[in-house]
Design a protein around this motif. Structure first.
Motif, mmCIF file in Angstrom:
data_model
loop_
_atom_site.group_PDB
_atom_site.id
_atom_site.type_symbol
_atom_site.label_atom_id
_atom_site.label_comp_id
_atom_site.label_asym_id
_atom_site.label_seq_id
_atom_site.Cartn_x
_atom_site.Cartn_y
_atom_site.Cartn_z
ATOM 1 N N SER A 27 0.831 -1.200 0.000
ATOM 2 C CA SER A 27 0.000 0.000 0.000
ATOM 3 C C SER A 27 0.868 1.254 0.000
ATOM 4 O O SER A 27 1.930 1.293 0.631
ATOM 5 C CB SER A 27 -0.887 -0.002 1.245
ATOM 6 N N LEU A 28 0.398 2.291 -0.693
ATOM 7 C CA LEU A 28 1.117 3.568 -0.687
ATOM 8 C C LEU A 28 1.196 4.125 0.729
ATOM 9 O O LEU A 28 2.224 4.660 1.147
ATOM 10 C CB LEU A 28 0.415 4.562 -1.611
ATOM 11 N N HIS A 29 0.101 3.983 1.487
ATOM 12 C CA HIS A 29 0.086 4.529 2.850
ATOM 13 C C HIS A 29 1.151 3.855 3.715
ATOM 14 O O HIS A 29 1.843 4.513 4.500
ATOM 15 C CB HIS A 29 -1.300 4.307 3.475
ATOM 16 N N TYR A 30 1.293 2.548 3.562
ATOM 17 C CA TYR A 30 2.269 1.846 4.385
ATOM 18 C C TYR A 30 3.688 2.035 3.872
ATOM 19 O O TYR A 30 4.645 1.934 4.648
ATOM 20 C CB TYR A 30 1.908 0.361 4.468
ATOM 21 N N LEU A 31 3.849 2.308 2.600
ATOM 22 C CA LEU A 31 5.170 2.688 2.087
ATOM 23 C C LEU A 31 5.673 3.921 2.834
ATOM 24 O O LEU A 31 6.836 3.983 3.261
ATOM 25 C CB LEU A 31 5.092 2.964 0.588
ATOM 26 N N LEU A 32 4.808 4.911 2.996
ATOM 27 C CA LEU A 32 5.194 6.140 3.694
ATOM 28 C C LEU A 32 5.527 5.848 5.158
ATOM 29 O O LEU A 32 6.467 6.439 5.716
ATOM 30 C CB LEU A 32 4.078 7.173 3.585
ATOM 31 N N LYS A 33 4.772 4.933 5.781
ATOM 32 C CA LYS A 33 5.060 4.570 7.167
ATOM 33 C C LYS A 33 6.414 3.860 7.277
ATOM 34 O O LYS A 33 7.154 4.056 8.241
ATOM 35 C CB LYS A 33 3.964 3.669 7.720
ATOM 36 N N GLU A 34 6.733 3.027 6.299
ATOM 37 C CA GLU A 34 8.016 2.321 6.301
ATOM 38 C C GLU A 34 9.184 3.308 6.235
ATOM 39 O O GLU A 34 10.179 3.158 6.961
ATOM 40 C CB GLU A 34 8.089 1.363 5.118
ATOM 41 N N LEU A 35 9.061 4.315 5.389
ATOM 42 C CA LEU A 35 10.135 5.301 5.258
ATOM 43 C C LEU A 35 10.257 6.144 6.528
ATOM 44 O O LEU A 35 11.367 6.504 6.934
ATOM 45 C CB LEU A 35 9.885 6.188 4.037
ATOM 46 N N ASP A 36 9.124 6.450 7.140
ATOM 47 C CA ASP A 36 9.162 7.188 8.398
ATOM 48 C C ASP A 36 9.844 6.368 9.487
ATOM 49 O O ASP A 36 10.627 6.892 10.293
ATOM 50 C CB ASP A 36 7.735 7.548 8.818
ATOM 51 N N LEU A 37 9.579 5.058 9.496
ATOM 52 C CA LEU A 37 10.240 4.167 10.461
ATOM 53 C C LEU A 37 11.744 4.149 10.235
ATOM 54 O O LEU A 37 12.529 4.183 11.196
ATOM 55 C CB LEU A 37 9.679 2.755 10.318
ATOM 56 N N LEU B 242 13.011 14.408 0.754
ATOM 57 C CA LEU B 242 13.306 14.169 -0.663
ATOM 58 C C LEU B 242 13.156 12.686 -0.999
ATOM 59 O O LEU B 242 12.626 12.322 -2.058
ATOM 60 C CB LEU B 242 14.728 14.642 -0.974
ATOM 61 N N LEU B 243 13.605 11.829 -0.092
ATOM 62 C CA LEU B 243 13.459 10.382 -0.276
ATOM 63 C C LEU B 243 11.989 9.995 -0.370
ATOM 64 O O LEU B 243 11.592 9.232 -1.267
ATOM 65 C CB LEU B 243 14.125 9.650 0.889
ATOM 66 N N THR B 244 11.171 10.524 0.529
ATOM 67 C CA THR B 244 9.745 10.197 0.542
ATOM 68 C C THR B 244 9.055 10.687 -0.724
ATOM 69 O O THR B 244 8.222 9.980 -1.311
ATOM 70 C CB THR B 244 9.070 10.810 1.776
ATOM 71 N N LEU B 245 9.406 11.908 -1.146
ATOM 72 C CA LEU B 245 8.813 12.457 -2.366
ATOM 73 C C LEU B 245 9.121 11.580 -3.573
ATOM 74 O O LEU B 245 8.228 11.238 -4.359
ATOM 75 C CB LEU B 245 9.328 13.876 -2.595
ATOM 76 N N SER B 246 10.377 11.191 -3.720
ATOM 77 C CA SER B 246 10.769 10.386 -4.884
ATOM 78 C C SER B 246 10.186 8.973 -4.790
ATOM 79 O O SER B 246 9.792 8.388 -5.807
ATOM 80 C CB SER B 246 12.293 10.324 -5.010
ATOM 81 N N ALA B 247 10.106 8.412 -3.577
ATOM 82 C CA ALA B 247 9.533 7.074 -3.425
ATOM 83 C C ALA B 247 8.047 7.074 -3.777
ATOM 84 O O ALA B 247 7.557 6.164 -4.452
ATOM 85 C CB ALA B 247 9.732 6.569 -1.997
ATOM 86 N N SER B 248 7.324 8.094 -3.329
ATOM 87 C CA SER B 248 5.893 8.168 -3.650
ATOM 88 C C SER B 248 5.694 8.370 -5.149
ATOM 89 O O SER B 248 4.748 7.830 -5.737
ATOM 90 C CB SER B 248 5.220 9.285 -2.851
ATOM 91 N N LYS B 249 6.598 9.127 -5.777
ATOM 92 C CA LYS B 249 6.493 9.314 -7.225
ATOM 93 C C LYS B 249 6.808 8.010 -7.963
ATOM 94 O O LYS B 249 6.125 7.661 -8.936
ATOM 95 C CB LYS B 249 7.444 10.417 -7.683
ATOM 96 N N GLY B 250 7.836 7.287 -7.519
ATOM 97 C CA GLY B 250 8.145 6.002 -8.134
ATOM 98 C C GLY B 250 6.993 5.029 -7.998
ATOM 99 O O GLY B 250 6.673 4.278 -8.928
#
Length: 370
Positions: free
Chosen positions: A94-104, A142-150
């Motif tokens: 999930s996109l939502h959990y991708l963001l949580k993973e990067l925050d972790l 910047l990492l989160t922005l590029s990961a969400s775009k990918g």
């Protein structure tokens, strides 16, 4: 000292110390991240990320380069983030959990940095520490922005491929119908041929096929893709994640959070359920009697819904969760996700969670937890 491209302050000794930590401990940080990621961002058994440690170490190497202010640093962070996001989509996360993973990942790294400084006794000023934290936040942003775009780029490519197939599936029968109707209306064709039952049968058969395709592939349910909505996930894992996030508040309230093993694995909007449950648990912690237990368990399981109950011993019997607005957000989220949240009594709140598929050996005709 060199300025990091896109960053408005020079690289400090604290920045370099954090970069050195990433170089030294990237394997252990990646391992800790992998161990904790499933708890923070639950996923079904088929959603295990392949090659995750290698991807995470690549990200940490890129972040270390950026923290030092070296010229290719930002590009490497963006490239690593894009690839990680694309891989997350391909693995069905999930996109939502991708963001949580990067925050972790960011939190684990900062904690490791804090411990390293404490053990080494390195003296940095408060300004140096805040400066390093600002630099780290900008690199992680910047990492989160590029990961969400990918992630979204990969999703859109799949969506375009799906619609290309759909157009192909619809054009063939539509072309057949057009040809048949054209022949049936062509007065130059003998009447006996124009009235041939085969043409009418052809039109009916292809019209039914088109109706089936439209019903299956353009329905509301077809929009519930794992990337943004429903995923196969254990409700127990989601509840455990909520309990993990609330452990400091629970400790302060003198309460324990108990999660039932009977919570099943289902196909659902896991993020919506998590947000609603988090809100209910927070409200319960504010009202539960010190020394008591807040229990999260399965009340009922049906083919299209799972009812999860949050029970606690209220320390204020006159306090009405419904009347004072404590459940307002949980209700809003539940409604938006197709479910509902309600107060059953002074110490019980129920969440009706829409599900598509139930697993774990339950008879979904109407299971009730003992």
């Amino acid at each position: 000292m060199r300025a990091c491209p896109g960053v408005d302050f020079a690289v400090s000794q604290a920045d370099r110390a954090l970069a050195d930590l990433l170089d030294r401990e990237r394997i252990s940080i990646a391992t800790r991240w992998q161990q904790q990621a499933r708890a923070v961002a639950p996923r079904g058994p088929a959603r295990a990320a392949e090659g995750v440690p290698d991807r995470v170490t690549d990200i940490l190497v890129a972040l270390a380069t950026a923290m030092r202010g070296e010229r290719p640093g930002q590009d490497e962070v963006m490239r690593a983030g894009w690839e990680y996001g694309a891989d997350a989509h391909l693995s069905g996360r999930s996109l939502h959990y991708l963001l949580k993973e990067l925050d972790l990942l960011s939190a684990i790294t900062l904690y490791a940095f804090q411990r390293a400084l404490e053990e080494a006794g390195t003296a940095f000023s408060a300004a140096d520490g805040i400066g390093a934290a600002r630099q780290w936040q900008k690199c992680c942003s910047l990492l989160t922005l590029s990961a969400s775009k990918g992630f979204t780029h990969a999703y859109l490519k799949d969506l375009q491929a799906h619609y290309r197939e759909l157009r192909h599936d619809l054009r063939n029968p539509l072309g057949t119908i057009k040809s048949a109707v054209s022949l049936m209306e062509d007065e130059t064709v003998p009447e006996v041929m124009r009235n041939d039952p085969r043409f009418r049968a052809m039109v009916v058969r292809n019209a039914k096929f088109m109706d089936t395709v439209i019903g299956e592939q353009l329905s509301d349910a077809s929009t519930l893709v794992p990337a943004f909505a429903r995923q196969e996930v254990s409700l127990r894992d989601v509840a455990w994640s909520v309990g993990r996030d609330a452990r400091d508040d629970a400790r302060e309230a003198g309460c324990e959070i108990e999660i039932s093993d009977a919570l099943p694995t289902v196909l659902t909007d896991s993020t919506g359920f998590e947000l609603a449950l988090k809100s209910v648990v927070a409200a319960a912690l504010q009202r539960a009697r010190s020394g008591s237990t807040i229990a999260i368990g399965l009340r009922e399981l049906h083919a299209q819904s799972a009812v999860v109950a949050v029970s606690f011993e209220s320390g204020a019997p006159t306090d009405d969760l419904a009347d004072n607005g404590a459940l307002e957000f949980a209700r809003e989220v539940s409604t938006r996700c197709g479910g509902r949240t309600w107060r059953e009594d002074a110490g019980t709140v129920c969440l009706d969670v829409p599900v598509s598929v139930a697993h774990a050996g339950h008879d979904v005709a109407g299971v009730r937890e003992g």
